[in-house]
Design an enzyme around this catalytic site. Sequence first.
Site, PDB file in Angstrom:
ATOM      1  N   GLU A  14      -3.168   5.787   9.636  1.00 23.52           N
ATOM      2  CA  GLU A  14      -4.147   6.565   9.191  1.00 23.52           C
ATOM      3  C   GLU A  14      -3.692   8.068   9.525  1.00 23.52           C
ATOM      4  O   GLU A  14      -4.695   8.943   9.832  1.00 23.52           O
ATOM      5  CB  GLU A  14      -5.304   6.239   9.144  1.00 23.52           C
ATOM      6  CG  GLU A  14      -5.673   5.464   8.287  1.00 23.52           C
ATOM      7  CD  GLU A  14      -7.090   4.420   8.579  1.00 23.52           C
ATOM      8  OE1 GLU A  14      -7.894   4.971   7.856  1.00 23.52           O
ATOM      9  OE2 GLU A  14      -7.035   3.470   9.160  1.00 23.52           O
ATOM     10  N   SER A 150      -8.729   2.831   4.915  1.00 27.54           N
ATOM     11  CA  SER A 150      -8.263   3.602   3.731  1.00 27.54           C
ATOM     12  C   SER A 150      -7.484   2.707   2.781  1.00 27.54           C
ATOM     13  O   SER A 150      -6.306   3.019   2.095  1.00 27.54           O
ATOM     14  CB  SER A 150      -7.201   4.689   4.166  1.00 27.54           C
ATOM     15  OG  SER A 150      -7.885   5.413   5.288  1.00 27.54           O
ATOM     16  N   TYR A 217      -6.894   9.975  -1.191  1.00 30.70           N
ATOM     17  CA  TYR A 217      -6.833  11.291  -0.642  1.00 30.70           C
ATOM     18  C   TYR A 217      -6.524  12.274  -1.300  1.00 30.70           C
ATOM     19  O   TYR A 217      -6.048  13.504  -1.114  1.00 30.70           O
ATOM     20  CB  TYR A 217      -6.210  11.201   0.671  1.00 30.70           C
ATOM     21  CG  TYR A 217      -6.991  10.312   1.549  1.00 30.70           C
ATOM     22  CD1 TYR A 217      -8.115  10.703   2.064  1.00 30.70           C
ATOM     23  CD2 TYR A 217      -6.476   8.790   1.654  1.00 30.70           C
ATOM     24  CE1 TYR A 217      -8.851   9.789   2.913  1.00 30.70           C
ATOM     25  CE2 TYR A 217      -7.382   8.196   2.607  1.00 30.70           C
ATOM     26  CZ  TYR A 217      -8.683   8.561   3.062  1.00 30.70           C
ATOM     27  OH  TYR A 217      -9.194   7.602   3.905  1.00 30.70           O
ATOM     28  N   ARG A 256     -20.204   5.252   8.817  1.00 28.46           N
ATOM     29  CA  ARG A 256     -20.160   5.099   7.261  1.00 28.46           C
ATOM     30  C   ARG A 256     -20.342   3.614   6.883  1.00 28.46           C
ATOM     31  O   ARG A 256     -19.404   2.882   7.310  1.00 28.46           O
ATOM     32  CB  ARG A 256     -19.211   5.858   6.567  1.00 28.46           C
ATOM     33  CG  ARG A 256     -19.283   6.064   5.075  1.00 28.46           C
ATOM     34  CD  ARG A 256     -18.287   6.649   4.195  1.00 28.46           C
ATOM     35  NE  ARG A 256     -17.341   5.653   4.087  1.00 28.46           N
ATOM     36  CZ  ARG A 256     -16.140   5.711   4.399  1.00 28.46           C
ATOM     37  NH1 ARG A 256     -15.319   6.916   4.711  1.00 28.46           N
ATOM     38  NH2 ARG A 256     -15.063   4.729   4.022  1.00 28.46           N
ATOM     39  N   ASP A 258     -19.765   0.826   3.850  1.00 27.51           N
ATOM     40  CA  ASP A 258     -19.237   0.619   2.449  1.00 27.51           C
ATOM     41  C   ASP A 258     -20.104  -0.395   1.719  1.00 27.51           C
ATOM     42  O   ASP A 258     -20.095  -1.379   2.431  1.00 27.51           O
ATOM     43  CB  ASP A 258     -17.975   0.798   2.243  1.00 27.51           C
ATOM     44  CG  ASP A 258     -16.997   2.059   2.712  1.00 27.51           C
ATOM     45  OD1 ASP A 258     -17.581   3.116   2.895  1.00 27.51           O
ATOM     46  OD2 ASP A 258     -16.007   2.022   3.092  1.00 27.51           O
ATOM     47  N   GLU A 272     -18.012  -3.411   4.715  1.00 23.87           N
ATOM     48  CA  GLU A 272     -17.475  -2.993   6.119  1.00 23.87           C
ATOM     49  C   GLU A 272     -18.379  -1.605   6.570  1.00 23.87           C
ATOM     50  O   GLU A 272     -18.899  -0.916   5.834  1.00 23.87           O
ATOM     51  CB  GLU A 272     -16.090  -2.568   6.037  1.00 23.87           C
ATOM     52  CG  GLU A 272     -15.792  -1.231   4.993  1.00 23.87           C
ATOM     53  CD  GLU A 272     -14.416  -0.410   5.736  1.00 23.87           C
ATOM     54  OE1 GLU A 272     -13.949  -0.792   6.675  1.00 23.87           O
ATOM     55  OE2 GLU A 272     -14.260   0.430   4.780  1.00 23.87           O
ATOM     56  N   ASN A 274     -17.555   1.856   9.071  1.00 19.04           N
ATOM     57  CA  ASN A 274     -16.386   2.653   9.626  1.00 19.04           C
ATOM     58  C   ASN A 274     -16.995   3.612  10.853  1.00 19.04           C
ATOM     59  O   ASN A 274     -17.879   4.084  10.743  1.00 19.04           O
ATOM     60  CB  ASN A 274     -15.851   3.584   8.534  1.00 19.04           C
ATOM     61  CG  ASN A 274     -15.323   2.834   7.400  1.00 19.04           C
ATOM     62  OD1 ASN A 274     -14.325   2.343   7.193  1.00 19.04           O
ATOM     63  ND2 ASN A 274     -16.213   2.709   6.209  1.00 19.04           N
ATOM     64  N   GLY A 278     -14.125   9.535   7.748  1.00 18.76           N
ATOM     65  CA  GLY A 278     -12.919  10.798   7.578  1.00 18.76           C
ATOM     66  C   GLY A 278     -13.711  12.049   7.421  1.00 18.76           C
ATOM     67  O   GLY A 278     -15.127  11.996   7.010  1.00 18.76           O
TER      68      GLY A 278
END
Length: 309
Positions: A14, A150, A217, A256, A258, A272, A274, A278
Amino acid sequence: MTRIAVLKGGRSLERQVSLKSGARVQDALERLGHDVVGIDVGHDLVARLRSAAPEVAFVALHGRDGEDGTVQELLEALGVPYTGSGVSACIRCADKVLAKHHMLDAGIPTPDFFAFNETAFKELGAAEALPAIEQRLEFPIVVKPAGQGSALGIKFAATAKDVPGALVAAFSYGDKVLLEHHIDGRDLAVSILDGVALPVVEAVPREENFYDFEARYEIGRTEFVCPAQLPDGVTARAQELALAVWRVLGCRGFARVDLMLGAKSGSLTVLEANAIPGMTATSLMPQAADAAGISFDELIEKIVAMALP
Ligand SMILES: Nc1ncnc2c1ncn2[C@@H]1O[C@H](COP(=O)(O)OP(=O)(O)O)[C@@H](O)[C@H]1O
Ligand SMILES: [Mg+2]
């Protein structure tokens, strides 16, 4: 004015996303009047940190080493305060299997799964158990590496024929892989800032069955809706679950989570967490902050403030 080192880049898959996150963070910190030094993380990280002597490090790294507790451990060793979660929370978030076990133990719903190291297949004949696993999880099955982000290495297997290839692909990213029940539904994310849940973001892929690394992205290939158009009860529940995950995994600063909202069941499950979401122009956390009336610069300033002793 604070002397801040922005750690970005690195050698993870990443890297490119991190360079974008890092550049944006650096710009914001400069606008805020701080004394900023950007460090592309590599072999000379320790030397560069020593010569920069920052009061705090902003860790804008994603993926292996940067988000999994490695760089955090180094910063602990050097006595440099840093943004975001500590070593143990980073370790728990970076391993999807470990995170899911913590969630299950805490009664937080997460899709059913089976997880194996490569040795289970190589030395214990785990392939023979695949029919039983497939029966339990039902097709389509999601196959993903435990330690990536990602959407790297994630495959949806529609039938038994697709499973071996999906496993090989996932194992190419790391030595632990999970097979997970597929949730047909909506893709949600709840960002948390200092223990407070921000508005929910929904990611809507523009093409059916099309949700991969590039799509995420490239501006315009996924549509993000924030606040997500959901019944009030669902929004509150998503935020409540995300906060429960934050607490269980021991996150700090920001993170964050998800989730999926099942189309048929109407119920929420957590995929999950994070540890370092990002911070690019199309990233979800900055959008969520914006919807809460927090500008990007304010978001970055708050994250730094929480890291300072
Ligand atoms: N069990 C699942 N059911 C349906 N979609 C999934 C499932 N697992 C992952 N996905 C899809 O893949 C995306 C990425 O998966 P996630 O587990 O969040 O890993 P990462 O973001 O680290 O790549 C999710 O946002 C979702 O769109
Ligand atoms: Mg995710």
